[in-house]
Design a protein around this motif. Sequence first.
Motif, PDB file in Angstrom:
ATOM      1  N   ALA A 381      11.723  -0.114  35.553  1.00 34.04           N
ATOM      2  CA  ALA A 381      12.397  -0.582  34.717  1.00 34.04           C
ATOM      3  C   ALA A 381      13.686   0.906  34.623  1.00 34.04           C
ATOM      4  O   ALA A 381      14.781   0.766  33.864  1.00 34.04           O
ATOM      5  N   MET A 382      12.990   1.986  34.474  1.00 37.02           N
ATOM      6  CA  MET A 382      13.626   3.372  34.590  1.00 37.02           C
ATOM      7  C   MET A 382      15.079   3.373  35.159  1.00 37.02           C
ATOM      8  O   MET A 382      15.913   3.457  35.084  1.00 37.02           O
ATOM      9  N   ARG A 383      14.205   2.967  36.625  1.00 33.18           N
ATOM     10  CA  ARG A 383      15.279   3.042  37.962  1.00 33.18           C
ATOM     11  C   ARG A 383      16.209   1.866  37.503  1.00 33.18           C
ATOM     12  O   ARG A 383      18.168   2.065  37.707  1.00 33.18           O
ATOM     13  N   GLU A 384      16.109   0.131  36.992  1.00 38.58           N
ATOM     14  CA  GLU A 384      17.170  -0.297  36.335  1.00 38.58           C
ATOM     15  C   GLU A 384      17.873  -0.212  35.365  1.00 38.58           C
ATOM     16  O   GLU A 384      19.164  -0.450  34.858  1.00 38.58           O
ATOM     17  N   ALA A 385      17.509   1.226  34.562  1.00 39.22           N
ATOM     18  CA  ALA A 385      18.327   1.218  33.175  1.00 39.22           C
ATOM     19  C   ALA A 385      19.147   2.370  33.280  1.00 39.22           C
ATOM     20  O   ALA A 385      20.249   3.146  33.236  1.00 39.22           O
ATOM     21  N   GLY A 386      18.857   2.793  35.488  1.00 36.94           N
ATOM     22  CA  GLY A 386      20.444   3.759  34.848  1.00 36.94           C
ATOM     23  C   GLY A 386      19.823   4.878  35.333  1.00 36.94           C
ATOM     24  O   GLY A 386      20.011   5.961  35.454  1.00 36.94           O
ATOM     25  N   LYS A 387      18.176   5.242  34.729  1.00 38.22           N
ATOM     26  CA  LYS A 387      17.858   6.876  34.652  1.00 38.22           C
ATOM     27  C   LYS A 387      16.783   7.273  35.583  1.00 38.22           C
ATOM     28  O   LYS A 387      15.878   6.245  37.167  1.00 38.22           O
ATOM     29  N   PRO A 388      16.912   8.746  36.628  1.00 39.00           N
ATOM     30  CA  PRO A 388      15.871   9.121  37.279  1.00 39.00           C
ATOM     31  C   PRO A 388      14.237   9.074  37.693  1.00 39.00           C
ATOM     32  O   PRO A 388      13.775   8.468  36.300  1.00 39.00           O
ATOM     33  N   GLY A 389      13.783   7.647  38.301  1.00 36.98           N
ATOM     34  CA  GLY A 389      12.530   6.853  38.354  1.00 36.98           C
ATOM     35  C   GLY A 389      12.243   7.188  40.290  1.00 36.98           C
ATOM     36  O   GLY A 389      12.633   7.082  41.315  1.00 36.98           O
ATOM     37  N   MET A 390      10.480   7.670  40.123  1.00 38.84           N
ATOM     38  CA  MET A 390       9.807   7.691  41.801  1.00 38.84           C
ATOM     39  C   MET A 390       9.921   6.263  42.196  1.00 38.84           C
ATOM     40  O   MET A 390      10.649   5.273  41.779  1.00 38.84           O
ATOM     41  N   THR A 391      10.258   6.587  43.283  1.00 35.75           N
ATOM     42  CA  THR A 391      10.175   5.272  44.632  1.00 35.75           C
ATOM     43  C   THR A 391       9.109   4.803  44.283  1.00 35.75           C
ATOM     44  O   THR A 391       7.752   5.898  44.017  1.00 35.75           O
ATOM     45  N   ASP A 392       8.601   3.483  45.069  1.00 36.03           N
ATOM     46  CA  ASP A 392       7.317   3.197  45.726  1.00 36.03           C
ATOM     47  C   ASP A 392       6.509   4.213  46.300  1.00 36.03           C
ATOM     48  O   ASP A 392       5.391   3.796  45.088  1.00 36.03           O
ATOM     49  N   GLU A 393       7.261   4.770  46.883  1.00 32.71           N
ATOM     50  CA  GLU A 393       5.406   4.797  47.610  1.00 32.71           C
ATOM     51  C   GLU A 393       5.286   6.398  46.679  1.00 32.71           C
ATOM     52  O   GLU A 393       4.640   7.056  46.878  1.00 32.71           O
ATOM     53  N   GLU A 394       7.064   6.930  46.130  1.00 28.96           N
ATOM     54  CA  GLU A 394       6.824   8.630  45.281  1.00 28.96           C
ATOM     55  C   GLU A 394       4.979   7.610  44.282  1.00 28.96           C
ATOM     56  O   GLU A 394       4.442   8.629  44.279  1.00 28.96           O
ATOM     57  N   VAL A 395       5.638   6.915  43.827  1.00 30.61           N
ATOM     58  CA  VAL A 395       4.432   6.485  42.713  1.00 30.61           C
ATOM     59  C   VAL A 395       3.405   6.623  43.767  1.00 30.61           C
ATOM     60  O   VAL A 395       1.899   6.238  42.922  1.00 30.61           O
ATOM     61  N   ARG A 396       2.800   5.681  44.679  1.00 33.81           N
ATOM     62  CA  ARG A 396       1.451   5.434  45.439  1.00 33.81           C
ATOM     63  C   ARG A 396       1.000   7.056  45.689  1.00 33.81           C
ATOM     64  O   ARG A 396      -0.280   6.977  45.565  1.00 33.81           O
TER      65      ARG A 396
END
Length: 441
Positions: A381-396
Amino acid sequence: MATQPLSSTSTFPSLFCSNSNGVGFYKFRSSLYSHHVSVSSSSLPMAKTNQSISRLCYLQTHLPKSGNGCSWIQDNSLCHSVSASVEGYRGSVCYSLPTKPAQVSTVADLFEFICSGPLIEKLGLSPESVADAIDKWLAYGSYLCRLFKANEMELTIPQKARFYHYYIPVFFWCEDQISQHQSSFKEGEEIPPLVIGFSAPQGCGKTTLVYALNYLFEVTGRKSAMLSIDDFYLTAEGQAQLRERNPGNALLELRGNAGSHDLELSVETLTALSKLTKEGLKMKLPRYDKSAFSGRGDRADPSTWPEVEGPLTVVLFEGWMLGFKPLPTEAVTAVDPQLETVNNNMKVYYDAWDKYIKAWIVIKINDPSCVYYWRLQAEIAMREAGKPGMTDEEVRDFVSRYLPAYKAYLPVLYSEGPSGSDPKRLLVVEIDEERNPILGY
């Protein structure tokens, strides 16, 4: 059962006014008379049924017949104010509830919906007590619509469930805990605020729950303070020193697990809050900036810390590991050998956190892997809103540093309760993957 108005221009909030000419009100009034029989005699004794229906019918003569009663539809100034205060805490509330409309037609319909909630019986509420307090349920629902910018006329079923099956019942429970707390003091004694601890995994909605409760306390005239264990993380320098002392331990490489908190600061803060019993007494609450140092985080500048003023009624203290108890070494090393150091660090946490908490809310999940999916949803949701967000691998990778503690400590938390807790002052709310309460035992 009068409820404090939100402003000098607003009267009793109505869930059913739609515009300034009162069309929604008259629709509500006529539908109440045609549908109140849906409160069936099978759910209430006959005398109580008549009394409850009379209670519901009473409301229609006391709802506002002008636009003033629905001033929030035209004027969202208070909502903006609350959003601003939330923004200053740790980012804005995530308005992520579904938007497909599901019309609320009558108070009687809402009454039945409330009574069907999974927490009603658990909290010792009955259809009679709900009917007796229906004006409060309506008011609190209206307040939450303001906070979450929801349209009262078009609440979805998930929104109704979140408000009337979750936030409002928990608020009633908190109010009862405050009453019990205050009654334990003699007349004339200074009453410290009740500290309510919220132990819940990351991503399960505990922060939003706390925001909702804090707002309801605000609009009903009680002063409250919000705290998180995140506010007590070590400074960036302290975290670097922790890494140096524990080379190769991935659980202590970044903030999160026991050992990565400034416990002296937490003791100072919780002790100072307990003394905010009079008008004019003020203090600032520490806050943490997770975005500092490229996401490694650091304590926020004290000039940005929010200020609270006495007399405080309640402190809402939330955290993913509140109430965790240290376990035998063999139990934690069987989960992850790196957890041994974390377990040893945890031995001093009771005196820094848990002993200040007199009432507990534990949000229970069945599968810790939900944390990964919830966190991934937030980052997407953060990435879709144009805000910095972790990648899927970083989340894992991020979640993997918490999962050993969840696997080791959650079973004991759920079976025995938080460290030092009183079973009579403990509420366990089991939630599903959509973060809504379910019937759990």
